[in-house]
Design an enzyme around this catalytic site. Structure first.
Site, short mmCIF file in Angstrom:
data_model
loop_
_atom_site.label_atom_id
_atom_site.label_comp_id
_atom_site.label_asym_id
_atom_site.label_seq_id
_atom_site.Cartn_x
_atom_site.Cartn_y
_atom_site.Cartn_z
N THR A 1 14.30 4.25 9.83
CA THR A 1 15.15 3.08 9.69
C THR A 1 14.58 2.29 9.75
OG1 THR A 1 15.65 4.20 12.02
CG2 THR A 1 16.96 2.64 11.52
N GLN B 1 -0.01 -9.25 -6.93
CA GLN B 1 -0.39 -10.85 -6.72
C GLN B 1 0.16 -11.45 -8.37
OE1 GLN B 1 -2.88 -12.23 -4.59
NE2 GLN B 1 -3.52 -10.10 -3.92
N SER C 1 4.73 -6.80 -2.52
CA SER C 1 4.07 -7.21 -1.10
C SER C 1 4.99 -8.49 -0.66
CB SER C 1 3.23 -7.30 -0.57
OG SER C 1 2.74 -8.00 0.31
N THR D 1 0.71 -0.87 0.17
CA THR D 1 0.30 0.01 -0.06
C THR D 1 1.13 0.82 -0.10
OG1 THR D 1 -2.01 -0.97 1.16
CG2 THR D 1 -1.45 1.57 1.50
N ASN E 1 -6.38 -9.10 -7.93
CA ASN E 1 -6.69 -9.03 -6.13
C ASN E 1 -8.19 -9.47 -6.74
OD1 ASN E 1 -7.25 -6.25 -6.26
ND2 ASN E 1 -7.99 -6.93 -4.44
N CYS F 1 -8.14 -5.66 1.70
CA CYS F 1 -8.68 -4.38 2.54
C CYS F 1 -9.88 -3.37 2.09
CB CYS F 1 -7.36 -3.85 1.37
SG CYS F 1 -5.46 -4.06 1.28
N HIS G 1 3.93 -9.98 2.21
CA HIS G 1 3.29 -11.30 3.17
C HIS G 1 2.53 -11.44 2.13
CE1 HIS G 1 -1.30 -8.95 3.43
NE2 HIS G 1 -0.32 -8.27 2.93
#
Length: 374
Positions: free
Chosen positions: A234, A176, A196, A70, A146, A318, A198
């Site tokens: 960081t 995806q 992404s 995102t 998605n 989402c 995950h």
């Protein structure tokens, strides 16, 4: 529990967990000047090289680490937004991260246009050509939907965009697609590409943006100047290394063929069944399958199935609280078909026997729920 909602997230892979545990000792700030910090910086650069290799390029200051896809989408869009009257073009079925950003651009006074989808869920290229007749600064078309798994021909679309407007910036949300189908960003011809962690077995809270030319992008987060000044903050060393470890172990052809077997099992089981419609094209990514169940609400069916040990989704996690589904609406489904839609999505963790068992449970749950509602 049979988990078939892998498009929303995936189980973290053992190699990612091992890499996180290993890198706990690398707690030094990679932006500091100590010898230990410089060692951590080298590890991060090596990790970026591995991720870039999975994207089909060498690392050359062209990968920006973000906290999620995102954020990567937002950086691509708002980082490319300059005050101009030229239009910003988006696919009508984009992920909410892109769609909401497009609407925010519109509120800020930008000229935003949405390209319609065809009945297969892909961007309609004839309609896109018409849109591109007007001066265009930026185009964003997702690689794989998605919602339905529809695959856009990003290489073809990129050439089309550049043939009209060579200086236009072309972005694709590859969340995806990455790790599931070939994603060579050079062959795709993209300027920006979001991924992404995950969704492929890495931890939540890590994403990245491939950037062909960082000089064309401006920051949306300001601070200490990390990530070439484009994403201050960081670095999350543990998750960067875990993401790279997963990316270096992709077996795309093997995984794709496995997902194809699973998808075919579901298609064969439900094809022609009374009250059930398969929404995803046979040309779509086998990892994602959208189905509609007549006479019930998808959300209710999802809860019924979870009680029976099967986890599926109603669509993008989402946008799960939305009252409709933009993508299914755009491909021509009626409101009842949209309301009765669920999304089944696979990973390497799923086996053929459990997927067949899930099909039986889904049908049983649907018929029982349908009978109760009559």
């Amino acid at each position: 529990m049979i988990f078939l909602d892998n498009a929303s997230t995936t189980k973290i892979k053992p190699e990612a967990i091992s890499e996180i545990e290993r890198s706990h000792a690398l707690f030094y700030n990679p932006s500091a000047l100590s010898g230990k910090s410089l060692e951590v910086r080298k590890e991060i650069d090596a990790a970026k090289q591995k991720i870039c290799k999975a994207l089909g390029v060498d690392y050359n200051n062209n990968l920006i680490i973000t906290g999620s896809a995102t954020e990567a989408d937002n950086l691509a869009i708002f980082g490319s937004a300059k005050k101009t009257g030229d239009q910003f073009v988006f696919g009508a079925g984009e992920h909410q991260a892109v769609f909401a950003s497009a609407n925010e651009l519109k509120l800020r006074g930008f000229n935003v246009v949405f390209a319609p989808l065809n009945k297969f869920g892909e961007v309609d290229l004839d309609k896109l050509k018409e849109i591109l007749l007007k001066p265009t600064a930026f185009v964003s078309i997702m690689h794989v939907s998605n919602e339905t798994g529809a695959i856009n021909d990003i290489s073809k679309i990129s050439r089309l965009v550049k043939s009209f407007w060579p200086n236009a910036i072309f972005h694709s949300d590859g969340v995806q697609a990455f790790g599931k189908i070939p994603t060579n960003v050079l062959k795709l011809g993209v300027d920006l590409y979001s991924i992404s962690g995950h969704k492929v077995g890495a931890p939540k809270g890590i994403g990245a943006l491939y950037v062909k030319n960082i000089s064309k992008l401006k920051p949306i987060i300001y601070g200490g100047g990390q990530e070439f000044g484009l994403r201050s903050g960081t670095e999350n060393t543990e998750y960067i290394l875990a993401f790279s470890k997963v990316a270096s172990n992709f077996e795309i052809e093997k995984s794709y063929n496995h997902a194809k077997k699973l998808s075919n099992i579901v298609r064969a089981y439900f094809e022609g069944k009374d009250g059930i419609k398969i929404n995803s094209s046979t040309a779509a990514s086998p990892y994602i399958l959208s189905l509609s169940f007549e006479g019930v609400r998808g959300e209710t069916l999802v809860h019924v199935l979870e009680e029976k040990g099967v986890v599926v989704g109603t669509g993008s996690a989402c946008s799960s609280k939305k009252t409709t589904n933009r993508t299914l609406e755009a491909i021509g489904l009626c409101q009842k078909q949209i309301e009765g839609a669920i999304r089944i999505s696979f990973s390497n963790e799923n086996g053929e026997e459990e997927v067949l068992k899930a099909c039986e449970i889904i049908e049983e749950g649907y018929r029982t729920l349908l009978e109760k509602l009559r």
